[in-house]
Design an enzyme around this catalytic site. Sequence first.
Site, PDB file in Angstrom:
ATOM      1  N   GLY A  71       0.971  -1.137  -0.072  1.00 15.41           N
ATOM      2  CA  GLY A  71       0.141  -0.054  -0.028  1.00 15.41           C
ATOM      3  C   GLY A  71       0.760   1.256  -0.123  1.00 15.41           C
ATOM      4  CB  THR A  72       3.972   1.988   2.017  1.00 14.61           C
ATOM      5  OG1 THR A  72       3.198   2.033   3.080  1.00 14.61           O
ATOM      6  CG2 THR A  72       4.813   3.515   1.915  1.00 14.61           C
ATOM      7  CG  ASN A 151      -5.273   4.340   9.045  1.00 15.59           C
ATOM      8  OD1 ASN A 151      -5.939   5.133   8.189  1.00 15.59           O
ATOM      9  ND2 ASN A 151      -4.379   4.195   9.549  1.00 15.59           N
ATOM     10  CD  GLN A 179      -7.084  -0.545   7.276  1.00 15.36           C
ATOM     11  OE1 GLN A 179      -7.876  -1.466   7.717  1.00 15.36           O
ATOM     12  NE2 GLN A 179      -5.919  -0.607   7.748  1.00 15.36           N
ATOM     13  CB  SER A 199      -2.145  -3.323   1.165  1.00 11.74           C
ATOM     14  OG  SER A 199      -0.881  -4.124   1.822  1.00 11.74           O
ATOM     15  N   GLY A 200      -1.647  -6.566   0.047  1.00  7.41           N
ATOM     16  CA  GLY A 200      -2.026  -7.861   0.505  1.00  7.41           C
ATOM     17  C   GLY A 200      -2.581  -8.395   1.540  1.00  7.41           C
ATOM     18  CG  HIS A 201      -0.274  -6.619   5.359  1.00  9.95           C
ATOM     19  ND1 HIS A 201      -0.353  -6.153   6.608  1.00  9.95           N
ATOM     20  CD2 HIS A 201       0.237  -5.614   4.408  1.00  9.95           C
ATOM     21  CE1 HIS A 201      -0.037  -4.469   6.519  1.00  9.95           C
ATOM     22  NE2 HIS A 201       0.229  -4.429   5.306  1.00  9.95           N
ATOM     23  CB  THR A 237      12.666  -9.360 -10.474  1.00  8.19           C
ATOM     24  OG1 THR A 237      13.806  -9.054 -11.432  1.00  8.19           O
ATOM     25  CG2 THR A 237      11.986 -10.618 -10.894  1.00  8.19           C
ATOM     26  CB  CYS A 325       2.186   3.847  10.765  1.00  9.14           C
ATOM     27  SG  CYS A 325       2.129   2.755   9.382  1.00  9.14           S
TER      28      CYS A 325
HETATM   29  N1  PLP Z   1      -3.037   2.999   3.614  1.00 10.61           N
HETATM   30  C1  PLP Z   1      -3.719   2.552   4.702  1.00 10.61           C
HETATM   31  C2  PLP Z   1      -4.981   3.149   4.810  1.00 10.61           C
HETATM   32  C3  PLP Z   1      -3.282   1.536   5.571  1.00 10.61           C
HETATM   33  O1  PLP Z   1      -4.133   1.223   6.389  1.00 10.61           O
HETATM   34  C4  PLP Z   1      -1.884   1.038   5.518  1.00 10.61           C
HETATM   35  C5  PLP Z   1      -1.480   0.057   6.434  1.00 10.61           C
HETATM   36  O2  PLP Z   1      -1.782  -0.004   7.561  1.00 10.61           O
HETATM   37  C6  PLP Z   1      -1.260   1.593   4.252  1.00 10.61           C
HETATM   38  C7  PLP Z   1      -1.719   2.392   3.410  1.00 10.61           C
HETATM   39  C8  PLP Z   1       0.375   0.998   3.946  1.00 10.61           C
HETATM   40  O3  PLP Z   1       0.106  -0.185   3.226  1.00 10.61           O
HETATM   41  P1  PLP Z   1       1.425  -1.423   3.493  1.00 10.61           P
HETATM   42  O4  PLP Z   1       1.458  -1.844   5.071  1.00 10.61           O
HETATM   43  O5  PLP Z   1       1.148  -2.627   2.479  1.00 10.61           O
HETATM   44  O6  PLP Z   1       2.505  -0.572   2.966  1.00 10.61           O
END
Ligand code: PLP
Length: 379
Positions: A71-72, A151, A179, A199-201, A237, A325
């Site tokens: 996601g970042t 989030n 989210q 994002s995958g996780h 890659t 975070c």
């Molecule tokens: N954006 C939101 C709203 C999130 O909640 C998060 C992760 O908590 C991210 C971005 C970042 O995603 P990633 O952990 O996959 O870098």
Amino acid sequence: MSFIYLDHAATTPVHPNVVKEMLPYFTQSFGNASSRYHLGHQSFSALEIARTQLANVLHCDPCEIVFTSGGTESDNLALFGAAHAYQTLGKHIITTKIEHPAVKLSCAALEAEGFSVTYLPVSKDGSVSPCDVEKAIRPETILISVMFANNELGTIQPISEIGKIARQHDVLFHTDAVQAFCNVPIDVQAMQIDLLSLSGHKIYGPKGVGALYIRSGTSLHPILHGGQQENGQRAGTENVPAIVGLGYAAQYMGENLSTRTASVNDLRNYFEAQLSIMFPELIQNGSLGHRLPGHSNLTFPNVRAKQLMNHLNYHGIFASIGSACSCLTNSHSHVLRAIGKTDSEIESTIRFSLGYENSYADIDKAIQIIASEINNCRR
Ligand code: PLP
């Protein structure tokens, strides 16, 4: 150690079926997706299947999906990529005061480069007003970035209304849906979204993988320089096993979205209802009508949340204060500040986020432990 995991907004366990899908791509079909022989073709095909799986959930074309490291990176690619590509048209960006640091700090970095950024306020329940978005648009506005769902609070934003306004004014619209993805139905075409991060996780897939939906016709400047992978939009890659896991998780979680989220929603409501009976002073934060199914952001007035969280941790109940975070920075949540919480309320707030694998027995146990520990944590 047995534990009750109530922090699904931070991350989720990888679903066993997702692990099963990923495994062959570590040791058997391990080819580089760019290689021009059979093993490479196998990996390339696996990427295309995952691209289609994501496209099916988002209602877009598979060629509009670019894989990233999470996601970042997707947020960074959307913001820097769009700002640098369209800066000749203008240097104004609109966002909100409650974005994840991946957007918030990208905006701050763009300001340092000479872009101007409008940070829109939110209401007490964490909602952005589409009217405010429209009023903030200037002739030099090139990008609007509003997260799909917050989030910390779980509040879902009026994305279709904002998409409509952005399209009417010919401004690009990015949404951070990390989210929301696989927790609410998303149709990027109907919602007029140009860029969407996922994002995958957060969806029972692996960590360190994500994607950016880039509407066809939108050109972004790459942020990584190197090979021509991902149609020249993201060098490096591809992480084939992780991408296979992401695609499969999206398909799996997308297929049972309405039944899964309805039962998580019921469980979350039960959790809050039981707690409110025991603690009538409890405050539920975020929008009660437009909220992600598992989120429960609660203020326990006059209780030291950090201490309560540590006590819960001792008993194997895992929840968090703010986002994962913000735990690293020790600073007060900018999201809770934006909805008008005082310092003392912020210090009394815990985020619980439930997942489909939580049971009523888990929730009863968590409530019982909260009830037994709360008096030890009062101010
Ligand atoms: N954006 C939101 C709203 C999130 O909640 C998060 C992760 O908590 C991210 C971005 C970042 O995603 P990633 O952990 O996959 O870098």
